[in-house]
Design a protein around this motif. Sequence first.
Motif, PDB file in Angstrom:
ATOM      1  N   ILE A  67      -4.356  18.159  -4.374  1.00 35.66           N
ATOM      2  CA  ILE A  67      -5.465  17.226  -4.144  1.00 35.66           C
ATOM      3  C   ILE A  67      -5.425  16.100  -5.167  1.00 35.66           C
ATOM      4  N   ARG A  68      -5.201  16.434  -6.433  1.00 33.62           N
ATOM      5  CA  ARG A  68      -5.154  15.406  -7.480  1.00 33.62           C
ATOM      6  C   ARG A  68      -4.014  14.423  -7.235  1.00 33.62           C
ATOM      7  N   ASN A  69      -2.845  14.944  -6.859  1.00 36.06           N
ATOM      8  CA  ASN A  69      -1.703  14.062  -6.579  1.00 36.06           C
ATOM      9  C   ASN A  69      -1.989  13.134  -5.394  1.00 36.06           C
ATOM     10  N   ARG A  70      -2.676  13.659  -4.390  1.00 34.39           N
ATOM     11  CA  ARG A  70      -3.029  12.827  -3.240  1.00 34.39           C
ATOM     12  C   ARG A  70      -4.042  11.751  -3.632  1.00 34.39           C
ATOM     13  N   GLN A  71      -4.986  12.102  -4.509  1.00 36.72           N
ATOM     14  CA  GLN A  71      -5.946  11.108  -5.004  1.00 36.72           C
ATOM     15  C   GLN A  71      -5.215  10.003  -5.758  1.00 36.72           C
ATOM     16  N   ILE A  72      -4.280  10.397  -6.604  1.00 35.73           N
ATOM     17  CA  ILE A  72      -3.509   9.428  -7.380  1.00 35.73           C
ATOM     18  C   ILE A  72      -2.733   8.509  -6.445  1.00 35.73           C
ATOM     19  N   GLU A  73      -2.101   9.072  -5.434  1.00 34.65           N
ATOM     20  CA  GLU A  73      -1.316   8.276  -4.491  1.00 34.65           C
ATOM     21  C   GLU A  73      -2.207   7.309  -3.719  1.00 34.65           C
ATOM     22  N   ARG A  74      -3.388   7.778  -3.274  1.00 36.84           N
ATOM     23  CA  ARG A  74      -4.311   6.880  -2.573  1.00 36.84           C
ATOM     24  C   ARG A  74      -4.752   5.739  -3.481  1.00 36.84           C
ATOM     25  N   ARG A  75      -5.023   6.053  -4.752  1.00 35.61           N
ATOM     26  CA  ARG A  75      -5.451   5.008  -5.691  1.00 35.61           C
ATOM     27  C   ARG A  75      -4.322   4.009  -5.938  1.00 35.61           C
ATOM     28  N   ARG A  76      -3.098   4.503  -6.059  1.00 39.10           N
ATOM     29  CA  ARG A  76      -1.942   3.605  -6.217  1.00 39.10           C
ATOM     30  C   ARG A  76      -1.824   2.668  -5.025  1.00 39.10           C
TER      31      ARG A  76
ATOM     32  N   GLU B  17      -4.193   1.753  -3.017  1.00 40.48           N
ATOM     33  CA  GLU B  17      -5.320   0.822  -3.060  1.00 40.48           C
ATOM     34  C   GLU B  17      -5.049  -0.315  -4.056  1.00 40.48           C
ATOM     35  N   ILE B  18      -4.541   0.036  -5.230  1.00 36.58           N
ATOM     36  CA  ILE B  18      -4.221  -0.975  -6.232  1.00 36.58           C
ATOM     37  C   ILE B  18      -3.124  -1.908  -5.728  1.00 36.58           C
ATOM     38  N   ALA B  19      -2.107  -1.348  -5.090  1.00 37.00           N
ATOM     39  CA  ALA B  19      -1.019  -2.168  -4.546  1.00 37.00           C
ATOM     40  C   ALA B  19      -1.544  -3.114  -3.474  1.00 37.00           C
TER      41      ALA B  19
ATOM     42  N   GLY C 163      -3.392  -5.907  -5.057  1.00 34.25           N
ATOM     43  CA  GLY C 163      -2.426  -6.835  -5.645  1.00 34.25           C
ATOM     44  C   GLY C 163      -1.807  -7.744  -4.601  1.00 34.25           C
ATOM     45  N   ARG C 164      -1.438  -7.164  -3.464  1.00 35.28           N
ATOM     46  CA  ARG C 164      -0.860  -7.973  -2.379  1.00 35.28           C
ATOM     47  C   ARG C 164      -1.871  -9.016  -1.885  1.00 35.28           C
ATOM     48  N   GLU C 165      -3.130  -8.589  -1.746  1.00 35.69           N
ATOM     49  CA  GLU C 165      -4.166  -9.521  -1.281  1.00 35.69           C
ATOM     50  C   GLU C 165      -4.404 -10.629  -2.309  1.00 35.69           C
ATOM     51  N   ALA C 166      -4.435 -10.274  -3.592  1.00 36.13           N
ATOM     52  CA  ALA C 166      -4.641 -11.279  -4.637  1.00 36.13           C
ATOM     53  C   ALA C 166      -3.469 -12.254  -4.681  1.00 36.13           C
ATOM     54  N   LEU C 167      -2.253 -11.747  -4.556  1.00 37.74           N
ATOM     55  CA  LEU C 167      -1.079 -12.619  -4.561  1.00 37.74           C
ATOM     56  C   LEU C 167      -1.108 -13.567  -3.372  1.00 37.74           C
TER      57      LEU C 167
END
Length: 74
Positions: free
Chosen positions: A26-35, A37-39, A42-46
């Motif tokens: 579950i923690r790894n999946r949360q981390i992956e979802r957050r990554r 989201e951040i990516a 970043g794409r939207e900001a760029l």
Amino acid sequence: MFTLAAAIEVVEQLPIDQQDMLVKIIRNRQIERRRNEIAQNGREALAAYQIGELKSYTAEEAITELRNMLDSPE
């Protein structure tokens, strides 16, 4: 649809090693979802920057802008 209480009850029936494994999954999946989201952010900001919706600042300009935002009443 499970409630949180029902999910916890089911998990507590698992052996401890499987509970630990589930927590890690579950923690790894949360981390992956957050990554992801951040990516995406970043794409939207760029993309916004590239079409001129955002402007670049020097570090000094950015700090000044942030200070002004914090000092001004809303």
